[in-house]
Design an enzyme around this catalytic site. Sequence first.
Site, short mmCIF file in Angstrom:
data_model
loop_
_atom_site.label_atom_id
_atom_site.label_comp_id
_atom_site.label_asym_id
_atom_site.label_seq_id
_atom_site.Cartn_x
_atom_site.Cartn_y
_atom_site.Cartn_z
N VAL A 96 0.84 -1.19 0.00
CA VAL A 96 0.00 0.00 0.00
C VAL A 96 0.89 1.25 0.00
CG1 VAL A 96 -1.78 1.29 1.27
CG2 VAL A 96 -1.93 -1.20 1.09
N GLY A 146 11.09 -4.64 6.80
CA GLY A 146 9.66 -4.62 6.46
C GLY A 146 9.38 -4.18 5.03
N ASP A 197 -6.88 3.49 4.60
CA ASP A 197 -8.06 2.68 4.94
C ASP A 197 -8.68 2.95 6.30
OD1 ASP A 197 -7.83 1.60 2.52
OD2 ASP A 197 -7.51 -0.47 3.15
C1 LIG Z 1 -11.69 6.14 2.43
C2 LIG Z 1 -10.45 5.58 1.70
C3 LIG Z 1 -9.28 6.14 2.49
C4 LIG Z 1 -7.92 6.08 1.79
O1 LIG Z 1 -7.29 5.02 1.89
O2 LIG Z 1 -7.52 7.10 1.21
C5 LIG Z 1 -10.47 4.06 1.63
C6 LIG Z 1 -10.90 3.26 2.64
C7 LIG Z 1 -11.05 1.85 2.63
N1 LIG Z 1 -10.71 1.03 1.59
C8 LIG Z 1 -11.07 -0.26 1.89
C9 LIG Z 1 -10.99 -1.38 1.06
C10 LIG Z 1 -10.61 -1.40 -0.27
N2 LIG Z 1 -9.92 -0.39 -0.90
C11 LIG Z 1 -9.75 -0.73 -2.20
C12 LIG Z 1 -9.10 0.06 -3.18
C13 LIG Z 1 -8.80 1.39 -3.11
N3 LIG Z 1 -9.09 2.23 -2.05
C14 LIG Z 1 -8.87 3.51 -2.38
C15 LIG Z 1 -9.16 4.61 -1.60
C16 LIG Z 1 -9.82 4.66 -0.38
N4 LIG Z 1 -10.01 3.61 0.45
C17 LIG Z 1 -10.38 5.93 0.21
C18 LIG Z 1 -11.77 6.22 -0.35
C19 LIG Z 1 -11.86 6.13 -1.86
C20 LIG Z 1 -13.21 6.44 -2.39
O3 LIG Z 1 -13.61 7.60 -2.32
O4 LIG Z 1 -13.89 5.55 -2.86
C21 LIG Z 1 -8.37 3.63 -3.79
C22 LIG Z 1 -9.49 4.26 -4.64
C23 LIG Z 1 -7.15 4.50 -3.96
C24 LIG Z 1 -5.91 4.05 -3.22
O5 LIG Z 1 -5.97 3.47 -2.14
O6 LIG Z 1 -4.85 4.36 -3.79
C25 LIG Z 1 -8.10 2.14 -4.19
C26 LIG Z 1 -8.51 1.73 -5.61
C27 LIG Z 1 -7.42 2.15 -6.58
C28 LIG Z 1 -7.59 1.62 -7.94
O7 LIG Z 1 -7.53 0.38 -8.13
O8 LIG Z 1 -7.72 2.41 -8.87
C29 LIG Z 1 -10.35 -1.99 -2.43
C30 LIG Z 1 -10.50 -2.67 -3.78
C31 LIG Z 1 -9.27 -3.33 -4.29
O9 LIG Z 1 -8.27 -3.45 -3.57
O10 LIG Z 1 -9.37 -3.79 -5.44
C32 LIG Z 1 -10.87 -2.44 -1.21
C33 LIG Z 1 -11.61 -3.77 -0.94
C34 LIG Z 1 -13.07 -3.67 -1.36
C35 LIG Z 1 -13.94 -2.83 -0.43
O11 LIG Z 1 -13.82 -2.94 0.77
O12 LIG Z 1 -14.74 -2.05 -0.99
C36 LIG Z 1 -11.59 -0.27 3.23
C37 LIG Z 1 -12.16 -1.48 3.94
C38 LIG Z 1 -11.08 -2.23 4.75
C39 LIG Z 1 -11.73 -3.33 5.57
O13 LIG Z 1 -12.84 -3.79 5.26
O14 LIG Z 1 -11.08 -3.70 6.54
C40 LIG Z 1 -11.55 1.04 3.70
C41 LIG Z 1 -11.97 1.52 5.07
C42 LIG Z 1 -13.44 1.79 5.17
O15 LIG Z 1 -14.18 1.81 4.17
O16 LIG Z 1 -13.87 1.98 6.31
N1 LIG Z 2 -6.06 0.16 0.05
C1 LIG Z 2 -6.03 -1.17 0.08
O1 LIG Z 2 -6.41 -1.79 -0.90
C2 LIG Z 2 -5.51 -1.90 1.25
C3 LIG Z 2 -5.17 -1.23 2.40
N2 LIG Z 2 -4.68 -1.85 3.47
C4 LIG Z 2 -4.34 -1.04 4.69
O2 LIG Z 2 -3.05 -0.46 4.56
C5 LIG Z 2 -2.19 -0.99 5.62
C6 LIG Z 2 -0.87 -1.40 5.02
O3 LIG Z 2 -1.12 -2.41 4.07
P1 LIG Z 2 0.05 -3.27 3.43
O4 LIG Z 2 1.01 -2.37 2.75
O5 LIG Z 2 -0.56 -4.34 2.62
O6 LIG Z 2 0.68 -3.88 4.77
P2 LIG Z 2 1.99 -4.72 5.02
O7 LIG Z 2 1.73 -5.52 6.24
O8 LIG Z 2 2.46 -5.38 3.78
O9 LIG Z 2 3.03 -3.59 5.36
C7 LIG Z 2 3.04 -2.90 6.55
C8 LIG Z 2 4.30 -2.07 6.53
O10 LIG Z 2 4.32 -1.20 7.63
C9 LIG Z 2 5.62 -1.24 8.24
N3 LIG Z 2 5.48 -0.81 9.62
C10 LIG Z 2 4.78 -1.40 10.62
N4 LIG Z 2 4.87 -0.65 11.74
C11 LIG Z 2 5.65 0.41 11.44
C12 LIG Z 2 6.09 1.55 12.16
N5 LIG Z 2 5.74 1.75 13.43
N6 LIG Z 2 6.87 2.44 11.54
C13 LIG Z 2 7.23 2.28 10.25
N7 LIG Z 2 6.82 1.24 9.51
C14 LIG Z 2 6.04 0.32 10.09
C15 LIG Z 2 6.05 -2.69 8.05
O11 LIG Z 2 7.43 -2.83 8.20
C16 LIG Z 2 5.59 -2.92 6.63
O12 LIG Z 2 6.51 -2.39 5.70
C17 LIG Z 2 -2.98 -2.19 6.20
O13 LIG Z 2 -2.72 -2.32 7.57
C18 LIG Z 2 -4.42 -1.81 5.94
O14 LIG Z 2 -4.90 -0.98 6.97
C19 LIG Z 2 -4.45 -3.19 3.39
C20 LIG Z 2 -4.76 -3.93 2.30
C21 LIG Z 2 -5.35 -3.34 1.13
#
Ligand SMILES: C[C@@]1(CC(=O)O)c2cc3[nH]c(cc4nc(cc5[nH]c(cc(n2)[C@H]1CCC(=O)O)[C@@](C)(CC(=O)O)[C@@H]5CCC(=O)O)C(CC(=O)O)=C4CCC(=O)O)c(CCC(=O)O)c3CC(=O)O
Ligand SMILES: NC(=O)C1=CN([C@@H]2O[C@H](COP(=O)(O)OP(=O)(O)OC[C@H]3O[C@@H](n4cnc5c(N)ncnc54)[C@H](O)[C@@H]3O)[C@@H](O)[C@H]2O)C=CC1
Length: 301
Positions: A38, A61, A124
């Site tokens: 991420v 990490g 997230d």
């Molecule tokens: C609020 C926000 C805050 C922020 O992170 O900035 C946020 C929050 C959360 N994301 C969650 C989950 C997922 N996030 C993705 C993907 C993306 N998430 C992104 C942004 C954002 N995510 C912001 C709002 C964006 C908006 O306005 O819509 C994108 C657009 C941009 C990026 O991250 O770069 C990127 C797509 C990039 C691309 O592909 O183009 C997928 C899908 C996937 O991975 O395929 C899933 C799984 C499906 C699902 O859950 O819907 C969860 C639940 C965690 C849980 O359940 O534990 C939360 C927390 C919650 O909703 O409470």
């Molecule tokens: N937007 C999305 O699609 C997703 C978002 N997430 C969120 O983003 C977070 C990170 O996701 P990933 O990159 O997949 O996790 P990951 O577990 O692969 O990486 C976590 C990173 O944080 C570092 N870290 C942990 N504690 C630290 C500290 N105190 N100071 C500095 N570095 C520290 C670790 O060394 C590691 O590099 C998750 O915990 C979750 O909340 C997770 C999966 C999908």
Amino acid sequence: MSKVPDHEKYTKICPGGGLILAWQLKDKKVLLVGGGNVAAGRLINVKDADGHLTVMCPSSGLCTEMKYRINVEKSVDQYIDKSYEGPEDIAGYDLVLTAIDDATTSRTICQIARSLKIPVNVADVPPECDFYFGSLIRRGPLQIMVSTGGKGPRIAATTRSLIERALPVSIGSAIEKVGILRAKLREKVPEPNKGARRMRWMIDVCDAWSFDELASLTPEEMDKILSGWEAGKVYKPRDVRGISVIRSFIPSKDSLYKSLFGTCPVVGYVSPWLAGIGGAALGVGATLAVIALRTKYSSAR
Ligand SMILES: C[C@@]1(CC(=O)O)c2cc3[nH]c(cc4nc(cc5[nH]c(cc(n2)[C@H]1CCC(=O)O)[C@@](C)(CC(=O)O)[C@@H]5CCC(=O)O)C(CC(=O)O)=C4CCC(=O)O)c(CCC(=O)O)c3CC(=O)O
Ligand SMILES: NC(=O)C1=CN([C@@H]2O[C@H](COP(=O)(O)OP(=O)(O)OC[C@H]3O[C@@H](n4cnc5c(N)ncnc54)[C@H](O)[C@@H]3O)[C@@H](O)[C@H]2O)C=CC1
């Protein structure tokens, strides 16, 4: 004469959204805490915007992409090989992003950043975000962000692909060329009091030329267009390039690409051309398979 009521005349205000901006991060100091996948995604967002990026994460990490960005590509301006320890790690930054698998530390970082009035995003965790990331499209200078205000990130991503498929192939180059033309116009007509006329003229040029035509503008053609300024003339493609009968029959690169590989911009289905070619190929394949089977069975009898 019927008068349009004021509430219909002006754009309706729809509260509850976010302020979508193109934040100019150039030379601003950005701290990214974390080194997983991420964080690697956030790195691209920051470096695409020319921010000065510091990554803080213990080397044990770092994910493979992050290692590549730090050690090989060297796109990270400063790498600090340690875990987040306290407020002194955050002070002085313009923006703080965290993407770590430690909710308690994330919350602390968010509180400290807010107390220092530094905008923060905790991946997230919406309540710990002063702004959300969105699903992004980049075509040269063109940037499109899709946000669902945190309601449906996956839908943001699917909407992004729909928009991507609808975009003309030449859109990035067209904007680059318009940028050059605008700069040339500002050089030729720098006076601030000519602003309104300059803008009207640019609007008319942009509307008279298609994206494909703009994308293929040469410097000489730009000069020819600019030579219309004094007379208040907006030269169109046929004035600059002439009317070519052959050219009018040759499909543009854009329309060719779209008809062969594109999708309908409105509903997103595969183009009739591609469906036709695919259908014909399937038909030929099925016929050959039937002939082969019949030959096999009739010779076996
Ligand atoms: C609020 C926000 C805050 C922020 O992170 O900035 C946020 C929050 C959360 N994301 C969650 C989950 C997922 N996030 C993705 C993907 C993306 N998430 C992104 C942004 C954002 N995510 C912001 C709002 C964006 C908006 O306005 O819509 C994108 C657009 C941009 C990026 O991250 O770069 C990127 C797509 C990039 C691309 O592909 O183009 C997928 C899908 C996937 O991975 O395929 C899933 C799984 C499906 C699902 O859950 O819907 C969860 C639940 C965690 C849980 O359940 O534990 C939360 C927390 C919650 O909703 O409470
Ligand atoms: N937007 C999305 O699609 C997703 C978002 N997430 C969120 O983003 C977070 C990170 O996701 P990933 O990159 O997949 O996790 P990951 O577990 O692969 O990486 C976590 C990173 O944080 C570092 N870290 C942990 N504690 C630290 C500290 N105190 N100071 C500095 N570095 C520290 C670790 O060394 C590691 O590099 C998750 O915990 C979750 O909340 C997770 C999966 C999908």
